[in-house]
Design a protein around this motif. Structure first.
Motif, mmCIF file in Angstrom:
data_model
loop_
_atom_site.group_PDB
_atom_site.id
_atom_site.type_symbol
_atom_site.label_atom_id
_atom_site.label_comp_id
_atom_site.label_asym_id
_atom_site.label_seq_id
_atom_site.Cartn_x
_atom_site.Cartn_y
_atom_site.Cartn_z
ATOM 1 N N GLY A 93 -4.650 -21.313 -22.498
ATOM 2 C CA GLY A 93 -4.863 -21.513 -23.940
ATOM 3 C C GLY A 93 -3.567 -21.319 -24.702
ATOM 4 N N SER A 97 -2.003 -23.220 -27.061
ATOM 5 C CA SER A 97 -1.672 -23.823 -28.359
ATOM 6 C C SER A 97 -2.112 -22.994 -29.560
ATOM 7 N N GLY A 145 -2.714 -19.115 -31.728
ATOM 8 C CA GLY A 145 -1.796 -18.096 -32.231
ATOM 9 C C GLY A 145 -1.236 -17.234 -31.104
ATOM 10 N N ILE A 146 -2.124 -16.699 -30.275
ATOM 11 C CA ILE A 146 -1.672 -15.846 -29.172
ATOM 12 C C ILE A 146 -0.857 -16.664 -28.176
ATOM 13 N N SER A 178 -5.610 -28.344 -24.799
ATOM 14 C CA SER A 178 -6.290 -29.638 -24.953
ATOM 15 C C SER A 178 -5.235 -30.727 -25.168
ATOM 16 N N TYR A 223 -6.571 -29.451 -20.235
ATOM 17 C CA TYR A 223 -7.873 -29.064 -19.654
ATOM 18 C C TYR A 223 -8.968 -30.068 -19.966
ATOM 19 N N PRO A 240 -5.828 -15.080 -22.697
ATOM 20 C CA PRO A 240 -6.360 -14.612 -23.981
ATOM 21 C C PRO A 240 -7.765 -15.122 -24.266
ATOM 22 N N LEU A 266 -7.409 -10.698 -22.415
ATOM 23 C CA LEU A 266 -7.619 -10.083 -23.734
ATOM 24 C C LEU A 266 -9.107 -9.983 -24.045
ATOM 25 N N ARG A 267 -9.934 -10.424 -23.099
ATOM 26 C CA ARG A 267 -11.379 -10.418 -23.362
ATOM 27 C C ARG A 267 -12.050 -9.281 -22.589
ATOM 28 N N ALA A 293 -6.002 -6.027 -22.088
ATOM 29 C CA ALA A 293 -5.034 -5.579 -23.091
ATOM 30 C C ALA A 293 -5.633 -5.734 -24.482
ATOM 31 N N PHE A 342 -4.821 -5.371 -29.003
ATOM 32 C CA PHE A 342 -3.898 -5.205 -30.126
ATOM 33 C C PHE A 342 -3.688 -3.709 -30.361
ATOM 34 N N HIS A 356 -9.990 -24.536 -33.052
ATOM 35 C CA HIS A 356 -8.979 -25.364 -32.390
ATOM 36 C C HIS A 356 -7.655 -25.310 -33.136
ATOM 37 N N THR A 357 -7.356 -24.132 -33.664
ATOM 38 C CA THR A 357 -6.125 -23.975 -34.438
ATOM 39 C C THR A 357 -4.920 -24.242 -33.552
ATOM 40 N N LYS A 358 -3.950 -24.902 -34.121
ATOM 41 C CA LYS A 358 -2.666 -25.050 -33.423
ATOM 42 C C LYS A 358 -1.694 -24.136 -34.140
HETATM 43 N N1 LIG Z 1 -7.995 -7.986 -27.099
HETATM 44 C C1 LIG Z 1 -7.356 -8.113 -28.227
HETATM 45 O O1 LIG Z 1 -6.903 -7.113 -28.836
HETATM 46 C C2 LIG Z 1 -7.127 -9.492 -28.769
HETATM 47 C C3 LIG Z 1 -6.227 -9.677 -29.814
HETATM 48 C C4 LIG Z 1 -6.002 -10.967 -30.275
HETATM 49 C C5 LIG Z 1 -6.698 -12.034 -29.703
HETATM 50 N N2 LIG Z 1 -7.576 -11.794 -28.705
HETATM 51 C C6 LIG Z 1 -8.296 -12.907 -28.056
HETATM 52 O O2 LIG Z 1 -7.446 -14.021 -27.934
HETATM 53 C C7 LIG Z 1 -8.161 -15.191 -28.259
HETATM 54 C C8 LIG Z 1 -7.187 -16.205 -28.812
HETATM 55 O O3 LIG Z 1 -6.697 -15.741 -30.058
HETATM 56 P P1 LIG Z 1 -5.837 -16.704 -30.962
HETATM 57 O O4 LIG Z 1 -5.411 -15.933 -32.139
HETATM 58 O O5 LIG Z 1 -4.815 -17.382 -30.157
HETATM 59 O O6 LIG Z 1 -6.955 -17.775 -31.362
HETATM 60 P P2 LIG Z 1 -6.715 -19.261 -31.899
HETATM 61 O O7 LIG Z 1 -5.457 -19.315 -32.686
HETATM 62 O O8 LIG Z 1 -7.978 -19.703 -32.521
HETATM 63 O O9 LIG Z 1 -6.450 -20.113 -30.586
HETATM 64 C C9 LIG Z 1 -7.399 -20.303 -29.626
HETATM 65 C C10 LIG Z 1 -6.888 -21.476 -28.786
HETATM 66 O O10 LIG Z 1 -7.620 -21.533 -27.578
HETATM 67 C C11 LIG Z 1 -7.587 -22.882 -27.154
HETATM 68 N N3 LIG Z 1 -8.675 -23.078 -26.181
HETATM 69 C C12 LIG Z 1 -9.995 -22.956 -26.370
HETATM 70 N N4 LIG Z 1 -10.651 -23.173 -25.209
HETATM 71 C C13 LIG Z 1 -9.711 -23.420 -24.272
HETATM 72 C C14 LIG Z 1 -9.732 -23.723 -22.865
HETATM 73 N N5 LIG Z 1 -10.867 -23.789 -22.180
HETATM 74 N N6 LIG Z 1 -8.564 -23.887 -22.227
HETATM 75 C C15 LIG Z 1 -7.393 -23.805 -22.872
HETATM 76 N N7 LIG Z 1 -7.309 -23.547 -24.203
HETATM 77 C C16 LIG Z 1 -8.445 -23.355 -24.894
HETATM 78 C C17 LIG Z 1 -7.730 -23.689 -28.413
HETATM 79 O O11 LIG Z 1 -6.982 -24.851 -28.255
HETATM 80 P P3 LIG Z 1 -7.635 -26.309 -28.162
HETATM 81 O O12 LIG Z 1 -8.072 -26.704 -29.503
HETATM 82 O O13 LIG Z 1 -6.489 -27.104 -27.671
HETATM 83 O O14 LIG Z 1 -8.775 -26.211 -27.200
HETATM 84 C C18 LIG Z 1 -7.042 -22.806 -29.475
HETATM 85 O O15 LIG Z 1 -5.771 -23.293 -29.784
HETATM 86 C C19 LIG Z 1 -9.219 -14.745 -29.252
HETATM 87 O O16 LIG Z 1 -10.360 -15.526 -29.124
HETATM 88 C C20 LIG Z 1 -9.483 -13.306 -28.882
HETATM 89 O O17 LIG Z 1 -10.622 -13.236 -28.075
HETATM 90 C C21 LIG Z 1 -7.805 -10.563 -28.227
#
Ligand SMILES: NC(=O)c1ccc[n+]([C@@H]2O[C@H](COP(=O)([O-])OP(=O)(O)OC[C@H]3O[C@@H](n4cnc5c(N)ncnc54)[C@H](OP(=O)(O)O)[C@@H]3O)[C@@H](O)[C@H]2O)c1
Length: 461
Positions: free
Chosen positions: A263, A265, A267-268, A288, A305, A326, A348-349, A387, A389, A434-436
Motif C-alpha cells: 500500500g 500510495s 500517507g503512510i 492500485s 494489485y 500498514p 500497523l494493524r 507498530a 504511532f 483511495h487517497t494519494k
Molecule cells: N498502528 C498505527 O499506529 C497506525 C498509524 C497510522 C496508520 N495506521 C494504519 O495504516 C493504514 C494506512 O494509513 P494511511 O494514512 O496511509 O491511509 P491512506 O492515506 O488512506 O492510504 C491508504 C492506501 O492504501 C491503499 N490500499 C488499499 N488497499 C490496498 C491493497 N489491497 N493493496 C495495496 N494498497 C492498498 C490505497 O491505495 P489505492 O487507492 O491505490 O488502493 C490508499 O492509498 C491505516 O488504515 C491504518 O490502519 C496505523
C-alpha cells in the motif's frame, strides 16, 4: 445447645456487619475528602486557566474567539462533525464541560506545555475512525489514568452519564499540526513564541482541528525549514508512525537492503518508501493502477494489485529483509515466504484498540499480547511485530533533518488541500480510502500557511 449455636451465628454476623459498616463509613470519608481536594484543585486550575495574565504580559493578545471542529457524539463524520465558534473573552468557565470546551485555547498550564497557533492540520484515517467511536474505551481509560490519575481512580463512583460527558465530549478531532508557538511553559528551553513548529499530540488528547492546540514538549519540534505549513502538517502522524515501526530495523541495516511496502500510495506508504530509501533501501510496493505514477515518482518498483497477481510477483522475485504492512493486507505466514531468514514483518494493524473497545483496556491489551506472542512463536524464522504511532520529539527532529536534506518530500496534491470550513469534505475524501499522499486542512487561512519559506541557511538542533 442448638439455640446457643444460632445465637452465636447471629452475633458473629452482626459483628461482621458492624465491621463492614464501619469500613464503609471510613472509606466514604476518605473518598469524600479526596473528592473535595480534587474539586478545590480543579477550581484553582480553572481560575488559573482563566486569567491569562502571564500570557498577556508577554505581549500576546488573547484570541477573540476560537474555532474548532468537534463531535459531541460518535457517528459518521458527515452527521456528527460540527464547527464550534467560541467567544473566549465572554466565556465563563462554570462547569467541567466549559473547561473541556475551552481546553485548547487556555494558556500554558504545565511547565512542559507549548501553546501553538495552528496553521494547518492533516486528516488521517484514524480521525474518521475516532469519529465513529474507535478507541473510545482505551482512550477514555488513558484520559482517566494518565491525564488525571486520582480523578480517574475516583470516577467509578460517579454516575455513568457524568463520566461519559465529562471525559469525552466535546472531542476535538485532528491528529497533527504545523503552526507557530504562542506561549511556552517554564521548563521549555529550546522553543519560544514565534517559532515555527510541527507535531502530533497523543491519541487520547484533544485534536488539532482548532485555532490553538496545547501540547507537551515531547509532541512538538521545529518544523522542517524548507516546508510550508501545508507540507509540514502532512508529516507528523505518518512520519512518527513509520519511524516507530522501522527505525530500529533501518538503523541496524540488515542485508539485503530491500523492503516491500504494502500500500505505497497513501500517507503512510509514501512516507515509508522515502524513509526506507533515505537509509539506503531499495523499495518495492503494491498499489492500485492509479497509485503507480506517484510511487514510481518516489522511486519505488510497483506491483499493481488490480492488474497483477501480487503473490506471484512477490514470491518469484528476490527475498526482502523487511515487509512493512500498514494496510493489513498480509499475514506473518505470507510474509515469511518472501522474507530472508530473520527478516522483519511489521504490521500497523493490531487488534489492541478493537479488543479494548470490546472487552475493556486491560483484557483487550492482554488478549492482543497473547495473539502477538502466538504469532511470534508460530513464525520463529522471522521477526513479527506490530507498530504504533508514538509522540516522539527526537523522531520529529530526525524527520525534519531528513526532509531538509532533500531525502523525503511531503506528498500533498493541491486538490487534497481544504479550507477549514470545508473540513467535512476532507473527511469524506479520507473516508473514501483511495487517497494519494496526504489530505491537509488549511486551518488559519493566513498567507504564511501556504507560503514556501525562503531558506538561506538551515540550522538543526
Ligand atoms: N498502528 C498505527 O499506529 C497506525 C498509524 C497510522 C496508520 N495506521 C494504519 O495504516 C493504514 C494506512 O494509513 P494511511 O494514512 O496511509 O491511509 P491512506 O492515506 O488512506 O492510504 C491508504 C492506501 O492504501 C491503499 N490500499 C488499499 N488497499 C490496498 C491493497 N489491497 N493493496 C495495496 N494498497 C492498498 C490505497 O491505495 P489505492 O487507492 O491505490 O488502493 C490508499 O492509498 C491505516 O488504515 C491504518 O490502519 C496505523
Amino acid at each position: 445447645m442448638h439455640l446457643h449455636a444460632q445465637c452465636h451465628k447471629v452475633l458473629k454476623l452482626s459483628r461482621f456487619c458492624c465491621v463492614v459498616q464501619t469500613q464503609r463509613f471510613f472509606f466514604r470519608k476518605v473518598i469524600n475528602a479526596l473528592n473535595e481536594h480534587i474539586n478545590e484543585k480543579t477550581q484553582e486550575h480553572r481560575e488559573s486557566f482563566q486569567n491569562w495574565s502571564e500570557f498577556q504580559n508577554r505581549g500576546f493578545k488573547r484570541p477573540e474567539y476560537m474555532r474548532s471542529w468537534v463531535i459531541e457524539e460518535y457517528g459518521s463524520p458527515q452527521d456528527v462533525l460540527k464547527m464550534e465558534n467560541l467567544n473566549t473573552p465572554n466565556t465563563k468557565i462554570t462547569s467541567n464541560i466549559d473547561a473541556r470546551r475551552s481546553y485548547l485555547y487556555q494558556a500554558v498550564n504545565h511547565p512542559n506545555d507549548v501553546l501553538v497557533k495552528v496553521h494547518c492540520a492533516s486528516i488521517n484515517p484514524i480521525d474518521v475512525r475516532i469519529c465513529e467511536g474507535y478507541g473510545r474505551r482505551l482512550f477514555n481509560f488513558q484520559r482517566d489514568v494518565l491525564f488525571n490519575t486520582i480523578g480517574g481512580l475516583l470516577r467509578p463512583f460517579k454516575s455513568v452519564q457524568e463520566r461519559f460527558v465529562e471525559r469525552e465530549f466535546p472531542l476535538v478531532l485532528g491528529r497533527d499540526f504545523s503552526g507557530t508557538v504562542v506561549d511556552v511553559g517554564t521548563r521549555v528551553a529550546d522553543l519560544q513564541p514565534g517559532d515555527e513548529v510541527y507535531g502530533a499530540p497523543s491519541l487520547f488528547k484533544f485534536g488539532t482541528l482548532a485555532d490553538y492546540v496545547c501540547v507537551d514538549l515531547n509532541e512538538v519540534a521545529q518544523k522542517p525549514a524548507t516546508c510550508s505549513h501545508i507540507e509540514a502538517a502532512s508529516i507528523p502522524y505518518v512520519g512518527l508512525t513509520v519511524v516507530s515501526a522501522l527505525r530500529n530495523i533501518v538503523v541496524k541495516g540488515k542485508s539485503p537492503k530491500n523492503a516491500l511496502v504494502l500500500g505505497g500510495s497513501g500517507g503512510i506508504g509514501t512516507f515509508a518508501i522515502q524513509y526506507l530509501q533515505s537509509y539506503g533501501y531499495s523499495v518495492t510496493t503494491t498499489c492500485s493502477t492509479e497509485g503507480i505514477a506517484i510511487c514510481n515518482r518516489l522511486g519505488a518498483d510497483c506491483i499493481d494489485y488490480k492488474t497483477q497477481d501480487v503473490d506471484k510477483a512477490v514470491l518469484e522475485g528476490d527475498k526482502f529483509s523487511v515487509v512493512f504492512d500498514p494496510i493489513g493486507a498480509a499475514s506473518p505466514e505470507w510474509a515469511g515466504q518472501c522474507l530472508v531468514n530473520c527478516g522483519s514483518y511489521v504490521s500497523l494493524r493490531s487488534p489492541i484498540v478493537e479488543l479494548s473497545d470490546k472487552y475493556g483496556p486491560l483484557f483487550g491489551f492482554s488478549a492482543s499480547m497473547s495473539t502477538l506472542v502466538k504469532k511470534k512463536l508460530q513464525n520463529t524464522s522471522i521477526n513479527v511485530d506490530w507498530a504504533f504511532f508514538k509522540p516522539d520529539r527526537p523522531a520529529l527532529l530526525e524527520v525534519a533533518r531528513i526532509i531538509d536534506g532533500g531525502l523525503i518530500k511531503p506528498v500533498v496534491h493541491p486538490s487534497n488541500i481544504y479550507q477549514f470550513e470545508d473540513t467535512p469534505k476532507a473527511f469524506k475524501k479520507v473516508e473514501e480510502g483511495h487517497t494519494k499522499g496526504k489530505v491537509v486542512v488549511n486551518v488559519s487561512g493566513l498567507p504564511e500557511a501556504v507560503q514556501k519559506p525562503n531558506v538561506e541557511k538551515i540550522f538543526h538542533l
